[in-house]
Design an enzyme around this catalytic site. Sequence first.
Site, PDB file in Angstrom:
ATOM      1  N   LYS A 206      56.341  24.292  39.508  1.00  0.00           N
ATOM      2  CA  LYS A 206      57.267  25.335  39.961  1.00  0.00           C
ATOM      3  C   LYS A 206      58.650  24.699  39.987  1.00  0.00           C
ATOM      4  O   LYS A 206      59.053  24.109  40.986  1.00  0.00           O
ATOM      5  CB  LYS A 206      56.839  25.836  41.338  1.00  0.00           C
ATOM      6  CG  LYS A 206      57.228  27.289  41.581  1.00  0.00           C
ATOM      7  CD  LYS A 206      56.527  27.842  42.810  1.00  0.00           C
ATOM      8  CE  LYS A 206      57.045  29.217  43.155  1.00  0.00           C
ATOM      9  NZ  LYS A 206      56.612  30.269  42.232  1.00  0.00           N
TER      10      LYS A 206
HETATM   11  C1  LIG Z   1      55.652  31.213  41.947  1.00  0.00           C
HETATM   12  C2  LIG Z   1      55.165  31.687  40.618  1.00  0.00           C
HETATM   13  C3  LIG Z   1      54.051  32.528  40.469  1.00  0.00           C
HETATM   14  C4  LIG Z   1      53.317  33.130  41.641  1.00  0.00           C
HETATM   15  O1  LIG Z   1      52.796  32.168  42.508  1.00  0.00           O
HETATM   16  P1  LIG Z   1      52.398  32.588  44.010  1.00  0.00           P
HETATM   17  O2  LIG Z   1      51.931  31.295  44.596  1.00  0.00           O
HETATM   18  O3  LIG Z   1      51.331  33.584  43.890  1.00  0.00           O
HETATM   19  O4  LIG Z   1      53.627  33.116  44.650  1.00  0.00           O
HETATM   20  C5  LIG Z   1      53.633  32.858  39.191  1.00  0.00           C
HETATM   21  N1  LIG Z   1      54.289  32.402  38.110  1.00  0.00           N
HETATM   22  C6  LIG Z   1      55.365  31.600  38.210  1.00  0.00           C
HETATM   23  C7  LIG Z   1      56.049  31.146  36.978  1.00  0.00           C
HETATM   24  C8  LIG Z   1      55.850  31.214  39.467  1.00  0.00           C
HETATM   25  O5  LIG Z   1      56.929  30.438  39.540  1.00  0.00           O
END
Ligand SMILES: *Cc1c(COP(=O)(O)O)cnc(C)c1O
Length: 367
Positions: A206
């Site tokens: 992330k």
């Molecule tokens: C944060 C994110 C998600 C969703 O993750 P959650 O933990 O469910 O909030 C999905 N795809 C990407 C690219 C992300 O950055």
Amino acid sequence: MTPMTTPPYESRRDPHPAPRTPSEREAILAEPGFGVHFTDHMFLAEWTPDSGWRDARVVPYGPLSIDPATAVLHYAQEIFEGLKAYSHADGSVWLFRPEENAARLRRSAHRLALPELPDEWFLGSIRDLVTADRAWVPHGGETSLYLRPFMFASEVFLGVRPSKHVTYSVIASPAGAYFPGGVRPVSIWLSSDYSRAASGGTGAAKCGGNYAASLLPQQEAIDNGCAQVAFLDAEKHRWVEELGGMNLYFVQSDGSIVTPELTGSILEGITRDSILQIARDLGHEVVERRVSIDEWRDGTADGTITEVFACGTAAVVTPVGALKWDGGQAVAGDGEAGKVTMDVRSALVDLQYGRADDPHGWMRQVV
Ligand SMILES: *Cc1c(COP(=O)(O)O)cnc(C)c1O
């Protein structure tokens, strides 16, 4: 990099000398929007190779002073998380599976050559900020306090190597209901020219860099009347990966639910993972496998796919109506929010807001 020298978590609090007045705060909480208002405090800590993580503190919210040569501004060594604090009917405040965010932040840190933050520090930072700004957790409806932990290279230098000074921070933003007028399906643009993440790249981390790469296709989506972009695998341009910031699910006519399997270029959403379980609890067979773009297109046309939805912390579960591309579109079902989508959504939201039992022990009380 392992946090060898980091001491046990302990924080200090430097209260805001002039926080917003109760009436100023209530005016914001009455119409918070998303990501535009911030609470009175923020969390900060720093890391160096010699002292590990140190100086955990809750301080007044305000600008960071950044030298123009700060490494993150040039080489984007940055990661983040996103989670929410939920107010329950009795006034208590809860988090949903925050240990999963702590673990993912460590995995993202590893990929970006940043120091791992011990889970105890992550959970402590969230707890301390939410406690300090407890009055900022909105009540009622699907409102929440959105928490944004992030970590970046704060060493002042222009060389290309991992930073030897790293800053970790958490900010908090009251969030209104994502769908104030009721849940509505969104249209999705299929990006034919661009990829979000390649094999061996940073797709499973992330990091802000992934989002930077998604902004031009995101603009293309908006220009074509769509809310978000669907990305395919970078090599064959055939396999459905995810949206810019949400994972995808496909409901089949036999009641089973399919989500693209994790390949290393898909972000492992905590909502995605929770829905694997919740859908099973609701009696659905759930399958993680590759889904081709032809299957999405043809399946919605011939009725094999009856519903499509996207999921992530911010919007929880969003029905996907049309998939659009240059020259055509495919609409799932009748283009309205489907029953399975809404059942999964309610099950998750009821759990998060304390209106349903928590059979998997996912909720953590903060205050
Ligand atoms: C944060 C994110 C998600 C969703 O993750 P959650 O933990 O469910 O909030 C999905 N795809 C990407 C690219 C992300 O950055």
